[in-house]
Design an enzyme around this catalytic site. Structure first.
Site, PDB file in Angstrom:
ATOM      1  N   ASP A 249       0.869  -1.180   0.000  1.00  0.00           N
ATOM      2  CA  ASP A 249       0.000   0.000   0.000  1.00  0.00           C
ATOM      3  C   ASP A 249       0.902   1.225   0.000  1.00  0.00           C
ATOM      4  OD1 ASP A 249      -3.118   0.635   0.927  1.00  0.00           O
ATOM      5  OD2 ASP A 249      -1.667   2.194   1.413  1.00  0.00           O
ATOM      6  N   LEU A 250       0.597   2.178  -0.884  1.00  0.00           N
ATOM      7  CA  LEU A 250       1.452   3.370  -0.939  1.00  0.00           C
ATOM      8  C   LEU A 250       1.168   4.241   0.282  1.00  0.00           C
ATOM      9  CD1 LEU A 250       1.197   4.311  -4.709  1.00  0.00           C
ATOM     10  CD2 LEU A 250       2.928   2.953  -3.549  1.00  0.00           C
ATOM     11  N   ASP A 292      -4.497   2.466  -4.512  1.00  0.00           N
ATOM     12  CA  ASP A 292      -3.032   2.489  -4.399  1.00  0.00           C
ATOM     13  C   ASP A 292      -2.554   1.212  -3.708  1.00  0.00           C
ATOM     14  OD1 ASP A 292      -4.034   2.984  -1.903  1.00  0.00           O
ATOM     15  OD2 ASP A 292      -2.562   4.505  -1.367  1.00  0.00           O
TER      16      ASP A 292
END
Ligand code: C2E
Ligand code: MG
Ligand code: MG
Length: 637
Positions: A249-250, A292
């Site tokens: 996950d960004l 994301d």
């Protein structure tokens, strides 16, 4: 057009001629055999000049037929085939003429009729058929001239009839063969057409399948493809191979979207996808499973250490600066991974990796956390609570308790904090620290907030002499326009005076989406609600936002009182209270558990206090009783 139809006629003739090749070859074979035997027979039966004549023409025919047989087997042109056939036919006629020359018999004239028929059957083209039939008839007439006029007329009729029949045979035979070939060609065309369409349809359906399995923005496989790979991973794991599920996950991607716009956000995602692609070589299958969020199924048969190293180097690669439309952007990612077990359902595997990812986020982001045995118990509890939360009816299951806030100088309850208590029918009582956090993570908090809020308004109605109630808002609430709209709608319906409802927010709530949170906070403040900053001092050291936000109260976190013996504690509290005073903001100390704490609160100059010294949070009835008989604070210090 004319040229085209001539071309097609030519190709049709050529095709028929080719179809005739085996017939012609058979004819040459029979002719060679026949004249071979005839040559031997001549040697057996004849002698002298008869033998010389007949044996030479028959042996010439034999050799010519053999050569012709051999040549037909090769790749020869139609015109050459025509010449060959005519030559053999000519030799056949020559043999009959020679035989008649040696011993004439009227009966033998029938040979010419037979020859015309045979030539009709064995001709490459109509042109060649006509020539060969012509040769046979010339042979016939050359013999007929030996007779009287009447016999010649009779032979003429017979010859004419034979010619017509032979030409008709040649024509209809060729036509039938032509039609058969055309039918076959048509069938071949139809089959070829069907095969091409089938191939096109297969190609299209494969293309559509790939499209439905891939993410349109980044071109990476999508969530659906990911589940297929996960199944594959489980099958491999069942064969005792080590396969990992990696969730990435960004960190702070939302801020990129908010600050630079969604187009830049999209470009960044594409670049991230490119880096992921180049990192994930043959053993790792990466997919985009959310905005994301990415997942990788890692088939590398790797041990914990090597998968951790692999993930760390991936994070290093992702953390390098991106140049997007002349802007330099930096972003990091957090990774949670778990080893795939063939026995776990997909949802459990996802939960494990998710849990590890949550830990990675909580422990500072831009890091890798592997789901381990020690996580299992906590994770199981987490998922049990999450499941119960999803099934909960908050209006029925949530209850409120109340904790008074005392004004030190006025010695009265000036505000009451509402605190949620959840008694789940399936798992029993769960503390708010636990369920509020999970509700925030799962987005269920909005329902809890609304439920708490409605109950708080109802409780307010029950107090004879209403005192302001404070309600906790979480970061998600403050960042959701919809939740704030719902709260305002609730207030409008209730006719509760705005000064009777205070909202508690935390510093972290302001950090997620500062713009939106500030706007929502202003909306509430403008309506006349007091805003308290909860757990103050635990978040950020930069207090500059205090000047810009509409804050009315600072609630100094109780953790400051944990180190009462440390002389620094009092000095810090003193300066915090001083700062609040400078900002003209009310200052409350949380966590007052003892008389000593109370003394400290007074010494540092806090205006109000909240804590167990005045008892544990109370039920609504207890709260009403307390309001009627407020406890007297000892006049210490
Ligand atoms: P908070 O808003 O800071 O609430 C104060 C917490 O400190 C309460 O715990 C309270 O019982 C506890 N507390 C009060 N005095 C003392 C004391 O003297 N000593 C100690 N050790 N603790 C004291 P509680 O009720 O367990 O709530 C914990 C947290 O859960 C709250 O912290 C708040 O962040 C959250 N929470 C509770 N109810 C709600 C709610 O309705 N909505 C939201 N968003 N969060 C809530
Ligand atoms: Mg609070
Ligand atoms: Mg607090």
């Amino acid at each position: 057009m004319e040229q085209q139809s001539q071309d097609s006629l030519r190709t049709k003739d050529a095709t028929i001629a080719l179809a005739y090749k085996p017939i012609i070859r058979g004819y040459f074979a029979v002719a060679a055999a026949y004249y071979g035997i005839m040559t031997l027979t001549h040697f057996w039966l004849l002698e002298g000049s008869s033998l010389a004549l007949l044996a030479s023409v028959s042996s010439i025919a034999f050799i010519a037929a053999l050569i012709a047989y051999h040549l037909v087997g090769r790749d020869i042109h139609i015109a050459q085939l025509e010449i060959l056939t005519n030559t053999i036919n000519l030799l056949v006629v020559a043999n009959v003429l020679a035989a008649l020359h040696v011993e004439f018999s009227q009966l033998k004239l029938v040979y010419f009729i037979m020859m015309a028929m045979i030539f009709a059957f064995a001709s490459v083209s109509m042109r060649q058929a006509m020539i060969s039939i012509g040769i046979a008839l010339v042979g016939l007439f050359s013999q007929a001239i030996r007779y009287d006029a009447q016999s010649q007329i009779m032979h003429g009729f017979v010859g004419f009839a034979a010619a017509i029949s032979a030409v008709a045979i040649a024509y209809f035979l060729r036509r039938a063969i032509g039609l058969a070939i055309a039918d076959r060609q048509q069938a071949d065309h139809a089959r070829a057409y069907a095969e091409t369409r089938l191939a096109e349809a297969l190609e299209l359906s494969e293309k559509m399948r790939l499209q439905s399995m891939s993410d349109s923005l980044t071109g990476l496989p999508n969530r659906r493809a990911y589940y297929d790979k996960l199944t594959e991973g489980k099958l491999e794991a069942a064969k005792s191979r080590t396969v990992w599920l990696i969730l990435l996950d960004l960190d702070g991607f939302k801020a990129v979207n908010d600050n630079y716009g969604h187009l830049m956000g999209d470009e960044l995602l594409k670049s991230v996808a490119d880096r992921l692609r180049s990192h994930c070589t043959k053993d790792a299958h990466v997919s985009r499973i959310g905005g994301d969020e990415f997942s990788i199924i890692y088939f590398g048969d790797a041990h914990e250490i090597s998968v951790e190293n692999w993930c760390s180097s991936l994070l290093d690669r992702l953390a390098k600066t991106y140049l997007i439309e002349d802007r330099l952007i930096r972003i990091s990612g957090s990774i949670g991974c778990c080893r795939i077990s063939s026995e776990d359902p997909d949802s459990t595997l996802m939960q494990k990796a998710d849990f590890a990812l949550l830990h990675a986020k909580k422990s500072g982001k831009n890091r890798v956390v592997l789901f381990e045995g020690r996580h299992a118990e906590k994770a199981a509890e987490h998922f049990m609570i999450e499941k119960a939360l999803r099934a909960a009816d908050f209006d029925r299951e949530i209850e409120l308790v109340f904790q008074p806030q005392y004004h030190i100088d006025r010695q009265e309850v000036v505000c009451v904090e509402t605190l949620a208590r959840w008694n789940s029918p399936s798992i029993g009582k769960i503390g708010p620290e636990q369920f509020i956090r999970i509700a925030e993570e799962t987005g269920l908090i909005a329902n809890i907030t609304l439920s708490v809020f409605k109950k708080a308004i109802a409780a307010l109605d029950g107090f004879d002499d209403p005192v302001p109630l404070s309600v906790n808002l979480s970061a998600n609430d403050l960042n959701s326009n919809r939740t704030i709209d719902d709260l305002i709608a609730c207030l409008d319906e209730s006719n509760v005076r705005p000064e009777l409802i205070e909202f508690e927010i935390t510093e972290t709530a302001m950090m997620t989406d500062a713009g939106r949170a500030t706007a929502n906070l202003r909306r509430l403040s403008k309506r006349g609600h007091s805003i308290a900053l909860d757990d103050f001092g635990t978040g950020f050291s930069n207090f500059s936002y205090l000047r810009t936000l509409p804050i009315d109260k600072l609630k100094v976190d109780r953790s400051f009182l944990e180190n009462k013996a440390d002389p620094m504690t009092e000095r810090i509290l003193h300066s915090l209270v001083g700062m609040a005073r400078t900002l003209e903001v009310h200052c409350l100390l949380e966590g007052i558990e003892s008389e000593l704490d109370m003394l400290m609160a007074k010494r540092v100059g806090a205006q109000s206090v909240q804590g167990y010294l005045f008892g544990m949070p109370l039920s609504a009835d207890e709260m009403r009783a307390l309001r009627r008989n407020p406890p007297l604070l000892k006049q210490t210090g």
